[in-house]
Design an enzyme around this catalytic site. Structure first.
Site, PDB file in Angstrom:
ATOM      1  N   ALA A  67      44.407   2.537  36.624  1.00  0.00           N
ATOM      2  CA  ALA A  67      45.248   3.642  36.162  1.00  0.00           C
ATOM      3  C   ALA A  67      46.377   3.034  35.333  1.00  0.00           C
ATOM      4  CB  ALA A  67      45.806   4.386  37.360  1.00  0.00           C
ATOM      5  N   GLY A 110      41.707   1.814  39.510  1.00  0.00           N
ATOM      6  CA  GLY A 110      41.006   3.039  39.112  1.00  0.00           C
ATOM      7  C   GLY A 110      39.754   2.741  38.288  1.00  0.00           C
ATOM      8  N   GLU A 113      37.162   2.071  40.754  1.00  0.00           N
ATOM      9  CA  GLU A 113      36.861   3.356  41.404  1.00  0.00           C
ATOM     10  C   GLU A 113      36.024   4.256  40.501  1.00  0.00           C
ATOM     11  OE1 GLU A 113      41.054   3.875  42.239  1.00  0.00           O
ATOM     12  OE2 GLU A 113      40.663   3.913  44.385  1.00  0.00           O
ATOM     13  N   GLU A 133      45.691  -2.920  43.649  1.00  0.00           N
ATOM     14  CA  GLU A 133      46.865  -2.051  43.809  1.00  0.00           C
ATOM     15  C   GLU A 133      47.878  -2.622  44.780  1.00  0.00           C
ATOM     16  OE1 GLU A 133      43.664  -1.049  43.943  1.00  0.00           O
ATOM     17  OE2 GLU A 133      43.401   0.877  42.913  1.00  0.00           O
TER      18      GLU A 133
HETATM   19  C1  HXC Z   1      48.793  -0.200  31.825  1.00  0.00           C
HETATM   20  C2  HXC Z   1      47.775  -2.179  31.293  1.00  0.00           C
HETATM   21  C3  HXC Z   1      47.052  -2.144  32.505  1.00  0.00           C
HETATM   22  C4  HXC Z   1      47.239  -1.033  33.378  1.00  0.00           C
HETATM   23  C5  HXC Z   1      46.508  -3.931  31.441  1.00  0.00           C
HETATM   24  N1  HXC Z   1      47.402  -3.291  30.671  1.00  0.00           N
HETATM   25  N2  HXC Z   1      46.267  -3.250  32.559  1.00  0.00           N
HETATM   26  N3  HXC Z   1      48.637  -1.209  30.965  1.00  0.00           N
HETATM   27  N4  HXC Z   1      48.126  -0.093  32.982  1.00  0.00           N
HETATM   28  N5  HXC Z   1      46.546  -0.892  34.501  1.00  0.00           N
HETATM   29  C6  HXC Z   1      47.943  -3.726  29.379  1.00  0.00           C
HETATM   30  C7  HXC Z   1      48.937  -4.854  29.534  1.00  0.00           C
HETATM   31  O1  HXC Z   1      50.200  -4.363  29.876  1.00  0.00           O
HETATM   32  C8  HXC Z   1      48.905  -5.449  28.137  1.00  0.00           C
HETATM   33  O2  HXC Z   1      49.663  -4.640  27.263  1.00  0.00           O
HETATM   34  C9  HXC Z   1      47.444  -5.301  27.738  1.00  0.00           C
HETATM   35  O3  HXC Z   1      46.916  -4.281  28.575  1.00  0.00           O
HETATM   36  C10 HXC Z   1      46.641  -6.566  27.970  1.00  0.00           C
HETATM   37  O4  HXC Z   1      46.845  -6.975  29.302  1.00  0.00           O
HETATM   38  P1  HXC Z   1      47.330  -8.468  29.701  1.00  0.00           P
HETATM   39  O5  HXC Z   1      47.924  -8.366  31.045  1.00  0.00           O
HETATM   40  O6  HXC Z   1      48.150  -9.057  28.613  1.00  0.00           O
HETATM   41  O7  HXC Z   1      45.906  -9.217  29.745  1.00  0.00           O
HETATM   42  P2  HXC Z   1      45.485 -10.451  30.660  1.00  0.00           P
HETATM   43  O8  HXC Z   1      46.570 -11.485  30.707  1.00  0.00           O
HETATM   44  O9  HXC Z   1      44.134 -10.830  30.167  1.00  0.00           O
HETATM   45  O10 HXC Z   1      45.383  -9.857  32.128  1.00  0.00           O
HETATM   46  C11 HXC Z   1      44.387  -8.896  32.424  1.00  0.00           C
HETATM   47  C12 HXC Z   1      44.650  -8.217  33.800  1.00  0.00           C
HETATM   48  C13 HXC Z   1      46.095  -7.690  33.854  1.00  0.00           C
HETATM   49  C14 HXC Z   1      44.432  -9.258  34.910  1.00  0.00           C
HETATM   50  C15 HXC Z   1      43.615  -7.120  33.949  1.00  0.00           C
HETATM   51  O11 HXC Z   1      46.311  -6.900  32.682  1.00  0.00           O
HETATM   52  C16 HXC Z   1      46.365  -6.838  35.053  1.00  0.00           C
HETATM   53  O12 HXC Z   1      46.589  -7.368  36.135  1.00  0.00           O
HETATM   54  N6  HXC Z   1      46.398  -5.505  34.852  1.00  0.00           N
HETATM   55  C17 HXC Z   1      46.743  -4.575  35.907  1.00  0.00           C
HETATM   56  C18 HXC Z   1      45.598  -4.405  36.869  1.00  0.00           C
HETATM   57  C19 HXC Z   1      45.971  -3.447  37.992  1.00  0.00           C
HETATM   58  O13 HXC Z   1      46.903  -3.702  38.766  1.00  0.00           O
HETATM   59  N7  HXC Z   1      45.239  -2.341  38.106  1.00  0.00           N
HETATM   60  C20 HXC Z   1      45.457  -1.355  39.115  1.00  0.00           C
HETATM   61  C21 HXC Z   1      46.397  -0.300  38.590  1.00  0.00           C
HETATM   62  S1  HXC Z   1      46.807   0.908  39.805  1.00  0.00           S
HETATM   63  P3  HXC Z   1      50.729  -5.265  26.224  1.00  0.00           P
HETATM   64  O14 HXC Z   1      51.338  -4.064  25.615  1.00  0.00           O
HETATM   65  O15 HXC Z   1      51.635  -6.123  27.012  1.00  0.00           O
HETATM   66  O16 HXC Z   1      49.850  -6.054  25.291  1.00  0.00           O
HETATM   67  C22 HXC Z   1      45.485   1.883  39.926  1.00  0.00           C
HETATM   68  C23 HXC Z   1      45.614   2.991  40.915  1.00  0.00           C
HETATM   69  C24 HXC Z   1      44.415   3.908  40.830  1.00  0.00           C
HETATM   70  O17 HXC Z   1      44.513   1.727  39.271  1.00  0.00           O
HETATM   71  C25 HXC Z   1      44.727   5.227  41.383  1.00  0.00           C
HETATM   72  C26 HXC Z   1      43.729   6.264  40.976  1.00  0.00           C
HETATM   73  C27 HXC Z   1      43.667   6.648  39.573  1.00  0.00           C
END
Ligand code: HXC
Length: 259
Positions: A67, A110, A113, A133
């Site tokens: 998400a 997400g 999921e 998460e």
């Molecule tokens: C918003 C995101 C994002 C996310 C990545 N980006 N994941 N933006 N929400 N979930 C954005 C980053 O901010 C970045 O933007 C660009 O995508 C590239 O990501 P990087 O981090 O620079 O890439 P990398 O170093 O290769 O790392 C990849 C990654 C990391 C390991 C996947 O991005 C990461 O940890 N993302 C978050 C994963 C996460 O926690 N997901 C769960 C979310 S909560 P910029 O602008 O800086 O270039 C969830 C709850 C679900 O899903 C509930 C139901 C819907």
């Protein structure tokens, strides 16, 4: 109106549609608009008699990294409650046609999921599945604690959910989370191939069989068997049942119409 965050392809000849999540600059993070567009696209394809199976993919680097954290970070519980983002997920869950996820790169939070909400998953060797998460102070909210646990069991699900550890495509295959692993160059092709294999079957039988398999997740064995039997009987009201059995007897390939 054209969706901003999706690319939709339809192969009329094979009855397969392909939806590509297209927000590459954010690793396909699932913001509210993207999810709403996905809900609308699936609803339209579900109603289109030309479509019999749908492939859902991201790109090589990410299926979806979860998400959109930017969109959620400042929200209060009441904002979340009022936004009711899961009504979109509930609508997507109602898709009757088979959904096949084609996953390469990150399928996190997400994103994992969403892949699990699909009926089958084809992954590239680079796919990484995770529920991270916990690392940002929350927990899965769109089925991660439930579908993952049912798919891979308590021990492995608990570890993924409590540590946020990612698993590889090979680990996901061994754990029973996904159907196949392919080289990166082939994952989409393989998912489309699987979709085509389903799309030549009777669309009615496919929908009712999908419904019955999913019933196994939220019913007792007795209730599930009863449900299965009803759908089995019901298919004898279809032209496709007559065609399928007649074709077998005549030693020819059936031509199913979904009637
Ligand atoms: C918003 C995101 C994002 C996310 C990545 N980006 N994941 N933006 N929400 N979930 C954005 C980053 O901010 C970045 O933007 C660009 O995508 C590239 O990501 P990087 O981090 O620079 O890439 P990398 O170093 O290769 O790392 C990849 C990654 C990391 C390991 C996947 O991005 C990461 O940890 N993302 C978050 C994963 C996460 O926690 N997901 C769960 C979310 S909560 P910029 O602008 O800086 O270039 C969830 C709850 C679900 O899903 C509930 C139901 C819907």
């Amino acid at each position: 109106m054209q969706p901003e965050f999706l690319i939709i392809h339809q192969q009329v000849a094979t009855h397969v549609a392909h939806i590509q999540l297209n927000r590459p600059e954010a690793l396909n993070a699932l913001n509210l608009q993207l999810m709403s567009e996905l809900k609308d696209a699936l609803k339209a394809l579900d109603a289109d008699p030309q479509v019999r199976a749908v492939v859902l993919s991201g790109n090589e680097k990410a299926f979806a990294a979860g998400a959109d954290i930017t969109q959620m970070a400042g929200k209060s519980a009441i904002d979340m409650y009022n936004t009711d983002q899961f009504s979109t997920w509930d609508a997507i869950k109602k898709t009757k046609k088979p959904l096949i996820a084609a996953v390469s790169g990150f399928a996190l939070g997400g994103g994992c999921e969403l892949a699990m909400l699909c009926d089958m998953i084809v992954a590239s060797e680079t796919a990484r599945f995770g529920q991270p998460e916990i690392k940002i102070g929350v927990m899965p909210g769109a089925g991660g604690t439930q579908r993952l646990t049912r798919a891979i069991g308590k021990a492995r699900a608990m570890e993924m959910v409590l540590t946020g550890r990612f698993i590889t495509a090979e680990e996901a295959l061994a754990a029973g989370l996904i159907n196949r692993v392919t080289p990166v160059a082939l994952y989409l092709e393989e998912a489309v191939k699987l979709a085509k294999e389903v799309a030549v079957m009777s669309p009615l039988a496919v929908k009712m069989a999908k419904e019955a398999v999913l019933k196994a997740f939220d019913s007792s064995l007795e209730e599930g068997l009863h449900f299965e039997r009803r759908n089995f009987y019901l298919l004898f009201a279809s032209e496709d049942q007559k065609e399928g059995m007649q074709a077998f007897l005549e030693k020819r390939a059936p031509a199913f119409k979904g009637e």
